[in-house]
Design an enzyme around this catalytic site. Structure first.
Site, PDB file in Angstrom:
ATOM      1  N   HIS A   1      -4.516  -7.822   0.247  1.00 55.20           N
ATOM      2  CA  HIS A   1      -3.823  -6.547   0.371  1.00 55.20           C
ATOM      3  C   HIS A   1      -3.062  -6.409   1.688  1.00 55.20           C
ATOM      4  O   HIS A   1      -1.983  -5.828   1.718  1.00 55.20           O
ATOM      5  CB  HIS A   1      -4.853  -5.424   0.244  1.00 55.20           C
ATOM      6  CG  HIS A   1      -4.269  -4.060   0.189  1.00 55.20           C
ATOM      7  ND1 HIS A   1      -3.461  -3.635  -0.843  1.00 55.20           N
ATOM      8  CD2 HIS A   1      -4.357  -3.007   1.043  1.00 55.20           C
ATOM      9  CE1 HIS A   1      -3.103  -2.375  -0.633  1.00 55.20           C
ATOM     10  NE2 HIS A   1      -3.622  -1.981   0.510  1.00 55.20           N
TER      11      HIS A   1
ATOM     12  N   ASP B   1       0.849  -1.178   0.000  1.00 56.90           N
ATOM     13  CA  ASP B   1       0.000   0.000   0.000  1.00 56.90           C
ATOM     14  C   ASP B   1       0.898   1.247   0.000  1.00 56.90           C
ATOM     15  O   ASP B   1       1.820   1.329  -0.797  1.00 56.90           O
ATOM     16  CB  ASP B   1      -0.970  -0.037   1.190  1.00 56.90           C
ATOM     17  CG  ASP B   1      -2.108   0.964   1.042  1.00 56.90           C
ATOM     18  OD1 ASP B   1      -3.123   0.621   0.417  1.00 56.90           O
ATOM     19  OD2 ASP B   1      -1.971   2.106   1.520  1.00 56.90           O
TER      20      ASP B   1
ATOM     21  N   TYR C   1      -3.146  11.027   0.904  1.00 55.32           N
ATOM     22  CA  TYR C   1      -3.672  10.927  -0.462  1.00 55.32           C
ATOM     23  C   TYR C   1      -3.641  12.279  -1.156  1.00 55.32           C
ATOM     24  O   TYR C   1      -3.293  12.374  -2.331  1.00 55.32           O
ATOM     25  CB  TYR C   1      -5.103  10.376  -0.430  1.00 55.32           C
ATOM     26  CG  TYR C   1      -5.169   8.903  -0.143  1.00 55.32           C
ATOM     27  CD1 TYR C   1      -5.242   7.967  -1.165  1.00 55.32           C
ATOM     28  CD2 TYR C   1      -5.138   8.444   1.170  1.00 55.32           C
ATOM     29  CE1 TYR C   1      -5.299   6.608  -0.897  1.00 55.32           C
ATOM     30  CE2 TYR C   1      -5.186   7.078   1.452  1.00 55.32           C
ATOM     31  CZ  TYR C   1      -5.259   6.179   0.412  1.00 55.32           C
ATOM     32  OH  TYR C   1      -5.305   4.827   0.682  1.00 55.32           O
TER      33      TYR C   1
END
Length: 410
Positions: free
Chosen positions: A376, A181, A314
């Site tokens: 993930h 990630d 982000y």
């Protein structure tokens, strides 16, 4: 070193009481009949987990277990930013010539992802010839029990700078890294910016592009003559699903994180639903227990910087704060980085599941393994796979053997 202090998690009783009050006052939306997971986290699941969090879950027991892990804090200051108190796990191996290993989590993960791997990586069985590691796993700035910056522009370069400065402060002038990630992008940024310190990195998230004739002619030839396997076709279908049906969160968090933050900071149920959806969709049918989910979400709810600060990476990582010709972007971290050896682990329920030949365009790949299960949150879902892969990559017969001479550190 005086600035490195032992850390014990101790959430005030008042915070626990406030959480229970908020959970007891929750208002739930209605739901379309037969919606399942198509519209997001199902109402029945969120209600069940909310009630468990409120009535059965024991944070003090979770806290006690977490505090058996060796944790510390120290102050790290990135150039142009205020000093931040950074929380981290640090397990020194008693093995001679142990390898310093930095584990970097992402969103919606935390240092908790290291909970199943730190001990075995730092302390292999005495009869084992597996390599040992001085294990370090930080809470990224804005996550867990680390502070977060109040100034714009704390982007990938700054997260990488934080990680590198932490390892240097611990006495590890050379080390290796592991991530998925945001941990993928951050460890790749470390490889790009600090190749004299980070000698190799292992990642468990697929990135890369189809090889081009100009940049990767040998891989391009292999790509042209080798058909995709059935597993690779399934992986590309998984990638298509994620891009079309599972990535709305990324658009919101990359553009207007503050607006979403009001819901996450005020409502533990909103935080639960927002993250639990990912725990379900991004794993390979992992059998989450209610306590596991509540611990995972509680770390976000009780985080030092607050439940909304974690979203900002982000925005920061997708906007220009400095010279666009030199800044560390996500695209740059996916491109070929030479000089730092690279290891790849592929899981079928990762978010982007790409053909192996695409992923090998990223650098000097010295280890690669494709697994039959896993998703993930690889370190948490399949700790035995990750431990095995890291040991193989850095073991006596591994492609990254000897990249770092054993260091004792702080």
């Amino acid at each position: 070193m005086a600035d490195i202090q032992p850390f014990t998690i101790s959430i005030p009783d008042s915070s626990l009481s406030d959480l229970k009050t908020r959970l007891s006052l929750a208002r739930f939306p209605d739901e379309i009949d037969g919606a399942g997971w198509d519209y997001g986290a199902p109402l029945a699941d969120v209600k069940r987990l909310t009630n468990h969090w409120k009535d059965q879950y024991n944070w003090r027991e979770a806290e006690k277990k977490l505090n058996t892990v060796p944790q510390y804090t120290t102050t790290i200051q990135c150039d142009g930013f205020e000093p931040l108190r950074i929380h981290f796990i640090h397990a020194k191996s008693n093995r001679k010539n142990a390898i310093p290993l930095l584990f970097v989590h992402g969103w919606p993960g935390s240092f908790l992802e290291a909970i199943k791997i730190w001990d075995k990586l730092s302390s292999p069985e005495p009869s084992s010839d597996a390599p040992a590691f001085h294990f370090v796993a930080l809470s990224l700035p804005n996550y867990g029990f680390s502070e977060g910056p109040k100034k714009k522009g704390f982007a990938l370069a700054q997260y990488a700078e934080t990680c590198n400065k932490l390892m240097l402060k611990l006495g590890y002038t050379e080390y290796v890294s592991q991530g998925g990630d945001w941990g993928f992008y951050i460890t790749r940024a470390i490889s790009l910016l600090y190749p004299k310190n980070c000698k190799a990195t292992h990642v468990n998230m697929d990135q890369g592009n189809a090889p081009s004739w100009t940049q990767h002619p040998s891989l391009a030839l292999q790509h042209a003559i080798t058909p995709y396997t059935a597993a690779e076709k399934e992986g590309m279908a998984r990638t298509k699903w994620f891009l079309e049906q599972g990535s709305g969160y990324r658009a919101q968090q990359s553009t207007k994180p503050q607006t979403l933050g009001y819901a996450l900071a005020d409502s533990p149920v909103a935080l639960l639903a927002w993250i639990y959806e990912k725990l379900h969709d991004w794993t390979d049918s992992y059998p989450w227990t209610e306590d596991e989910v509540c611990t995972w979400i509680s770390i976000y709810w009780f985080s030092t910087a607050g439940p909304a600060a974690n979203l900002r990476i982000y925005y920061e990582a997708t906007h220009e704060w400095d010279d666009p010709t030199t800044r560390v972007t996500r695209d740059r971290t996916r491109e070929y980085i030479g000089g730092v050896k690279l290891g790849l682990s592929h899981a079928p329920k990762e978010l982007r599941v790409l053909p192996s030949i695409w992923t090998r365009t990223q650098g000097d790949v010295v280890f690669e393994k494709t697994h039959d299960s896993g998703g993930h949150f690889f370190a948490y879902e399949k700790p035995e796979y990750l431990i095995g892969d890291v040991r193989e990559m850095f073991g006596k017969k591994g492609g990254a053997f000897g990249v770092v001479k054993g260091l004792n550190g702080y």
